[in-house]
Write an enzyme that holds these catalytic residues in place. Sequence first.
Site, PDB file in Angstrom:
ATOM      1  N   ASN A 116       0.907  -1.081  -0.067  1.00 28.26           N
ATOM      2  CA  ASN A 116       0.176   0.088  -0.035  1.00 28.26           C
ATOM      3  C   ASN A 116       1.036   1.146   0.088  1.00 28.26           C
ATOM      4  O   ASN A 116       1.404   1.506   0.990  1.00 28.26           O
ATOM      5  CB  ASN A 116      -0.951   0.139   1.304  1.00 28.26           C
ATOM      6  CG  ASN A 116      -1.746   1.218   1.443  1.00 28.26           C
ATOM      7  OD1 ASN A 116      -1.822   1.943   0.573  1.00 28.26           O
ATOM      8  ND2 ASN A 116      -2.352   1.544   2.474  1.00 28.26           N
ATOM      9  N   TRP A 117       1.050   1.788  -1.241  1.00 29.71           N
ATOM     10  CA  TRP A 117       1.898   3.135  -1.285  1.00 29.71           C
ATOM     11  C   TRP A 117       1.334   4.185  -0.431  1.00 29.71           C
ATOM     12  O   TRP A 117       2.002   5.328  -0.378  1.00 29.71           O
ATOM     13  CB  TRP A 117       2.143   3.347  -2.640  1.00 29.71           C
ATOM     14  CG  TRP A 117       3.564   2.452  -3.274  1.00 29.71           C
ATOM     15  CD1 TRP A 117       3.716   1.320  -2.746  1.00 29.71           C
ATOM     16  CD2 TRP A 117       4.184   2.603  -4.538  1.00 29.71           C
ATOM     17  NE1 TRP A 117       4.805   0.434  -3.334  1.00 29.71           N
ATOM     18  CE2 TRP A 117       4.910   1.649  -4.673  1.00 29.71           C
ATOM     19  CE3 TRP A 117       4.103   3.519  -5.384  1.00 29.71           C
ATOM     20  CZ2 TRP A 117       5.832   1.402  -5.585  1.00 29.71           C
ATOM     21  CZ3 TRP A 117       4.986   3.448  -6.453  1.00 29.71           C
ATOM     22  CH2 TRP A 117       6.103   2.289  -6.489  1.00 29.71           C
ATOM     23  N   LYS A 118      -0.010   4.304  -0.372  1.00 29.04           N
ATOM     24  CA  LYS A 118      -0.669   5.328   0.313  1.00 29.04           C
ATOM     25  C   LYS A 118      -0.480   6.636  -0.612  1.00 29.04           C
ATOM     26  O   LYS A 118      -0.494   6.284  -1.675  1.00 29.04           O
ATOM     27  CB  LYS A 118      -0.237   5.852   1.879  1.00 29.04           C
ATOM     28  CG  LYS A 118      -0.316   4.215   2.426  1.00 29.04           C
ATOM     29  CD  LYS A 118       0.137   4.598   4.183  1.00 29.04           C
ATOM     30  CE  LYS A 118      -0.108   3.219   4.660  1.00 29.04           C
ATOM     31  NZ  LYS A 118      -0.105   3.246   6.148  1.00 29.04           N
TER      32      LYS A 118
ATOM     33  N   HIS B  27      -9.462   1.244   4.618  1.00 28.88           N
ATOM     34  CA  HIS B  27      -8.259   1.294   5.415  1.00 28.88           C
ATOM     35  C   HIS B  27      -8.473   2.239   6.771  1.00 28.88           C
ATOM     36  O   HIS B  27      -9.254   3.318   6.641  1.00 28.88           O
ATOM     37  CB  HIS B  27      -7.035   1.887   4.539  1.00 28.88           C
ATOM     38  CG  HIS B  27      -5.700   1.966   5.364  1.00 28.88           C
ATOM     39  ND1 HIS B  27      -5.397   2.987   6.104  1.00 28.88           N
ATOM     40  CD2 HIS B  27      -4.830   0.887   5.165  1.00 28.88           C
ATOM     41  CE1 HIS B  27      -4.181   2.548   6.543  1.00 28.88           C
ATOM     42  NE2 HIS B  27      -3.819   1.442   6.060  1.00 28.88           N
TER      43      HIS B  27
ATOM     44  N   GLU C 180      -6.926   4.750   7.865  1.00 31.43           N
ATOM     45  CA  GLU C 180      -6.757   6.073   7.458  1.00 31.43           C
ATOM     46  C   GLU C 180      -7.916   6.725   6.650  1.00 31.43           C
ATOM     47  O   GLU C 180      -8.005   7.848   7.026  1.00 31.43           O
ATOM     48  CB  GLU C 180      -5.478   6.202   6.565  1.00 31.43           C
ATOM     49  CG  GLU C 180      -4.056   6.071   7.563  1.00 31.43           C
ATOM     50  CD  GLU C 180      -2.862   5.313   7.022  1.00 31.43           C
ATOM     51  OE1 GLU C 180      -3.002   5.474   5.470  1.00 31.43           O
ATOM     52  OE2 GLU C 180      -1.876   4.966   7.540  1.00 31.43           O
TER      53      GLU C 180
ATOM     54  N   GLU D  68      -5.382  -5.167  10.445  1.00 34.46           N
ATOM     55  CA  GLU D  68      -4.322  -3.919  10.918  1.00 34.46           C
ATOM     56  C   GLU D  68      -4.732  -3.233  12.145  1.00 34.46           C
ATOM     57  O   GLU D  68      -5.512  -2.067  12.005  1.00 34.46           O
ATOM     58  CB  GLU D  68      -4.461  -3.058   9.714  1.00 34.46           C
ATOM     59  CG  GLU D  68      -3.963  -3.536   8.205  1.00 34.46           C
ATOM     60  CD  GLU D  68      -3.601  -2.624   7.281  1.00 34.46           C
ATOM     61  OE1 GLU D  68      -2.282  -2.705   6.696  1.00 34.46           O
ATOM     62  OE2 GLU D  68      -4.084  -1.701   6.944  1.00 34.46           O
TER      63      GLU D  68
ATOM     64  N   GLY E 189       2.453   2.341  10.771  1.00 35.19           N
ATOM     65  CA  GLY E 189       3.601   3.251  10.383  1.00 35.19           C
ATOM     66  C   GLY E 189       4.400   3.635  11.801  1.00 35.19           C
ATOM     67  O   GLY E 189       5.083   4.758  11.902  1.00 35.19           O
TER      68      GLY E 189
ATOM     69  N   SER F 219       3.234  -2.152  10.223  1.00 35.14           N
ATOM     70  CA  SER F 219       4.956  -2.385  10.557  1.00 35.14           C
ATOM     71  C   SER F 219       5.357  -3.551  10.167  1.00 35.14           C
ATOM     72  O   SER F 219       6.408  -4.204  10.845  1.00 35.14           O
ATOM     73  CB  SER F 219       5.281  -1.850  12.145  1.00 35.14           C
ATOM     74  OG  SER F 219       4.731  -0.476  12.163  1.00 35.14           O
TER      75      SER F 219
END
Length: 249
Positions: A9-11, A93, A95, A163, A169, A209
């Site tokens: 996942n490159w976000k 997700h 976020e 997650e 992160g 992570s």
Amino acid sequence: MRRKLAAGNWKMNGTAASLAEVTALIAAHPAPRSEMLICPPATLIAAMAQAAAGSALQVGGQDCHANTSGAHTGDIAAVQLKDAGASHVILGHSERRADHNETDAEVRAKTLAAVAAGLTAVVCIGETEAERDAGATLKVIGDQLMGSLPDTAYGKEVVIAYEPVWAIGTGRTPTLEQIAEVHDFLRDELAIRFGTAAAEDFRLLYGGSVKPSNATEIFAIANVDGALVGGASLKAADFGAILSALDAS
Ligand code: PGA
């Protein structure tokens, strides 16, 4: 047997220059045992899909709208992701749940749209640190799982990513026992809702992570079928090492 999945996942990271990482990844892993997926920002999906054509790398989106078209400025429909060359889409997700107040019901509607468009949905769930500290992890996870999955969810079309929000992160990961507890619980909950045989078809990814140094021990956990990797997916060498650990598990 469930085919394992290493998903990146490159976000909101990456420009055209970053496609060099994907070229390097493909060159180093021409025929992995596991499925290999990178979800770049939407701006790079078409170019990455082109760079990955004929290789084992699959490309995915990071979100989609629940509708197929219409007046939704800035949003992208699942059929448009598919049209750009995506095979998967990450949904719900943490976020997006935090930044855009996405609810389980919205994630469920998006999952239906993704599957209808022929995409594999990677549905994310996870507890916050406060929820874990309060002993509410399994309740939160169970509610999110039930609310985010449509009744028609099917393991060939829907992947679940656990997650923990506090592990994303941060460099912090749950203990192996904590990961095992949640993944076993997820398998049991899926069996209650969809039946034992159907529950076995769902792939359960761990995310938060994951890095080359902890991948092997995480992939040794029984109900972990792969990983959703953020930061460590940006570099071909790191993501390739995680993929190799998954292939060897
Ligand atoms: P991280 O992110 O690997 O950088 O912790 C994981 C994710 O958010 O999918």
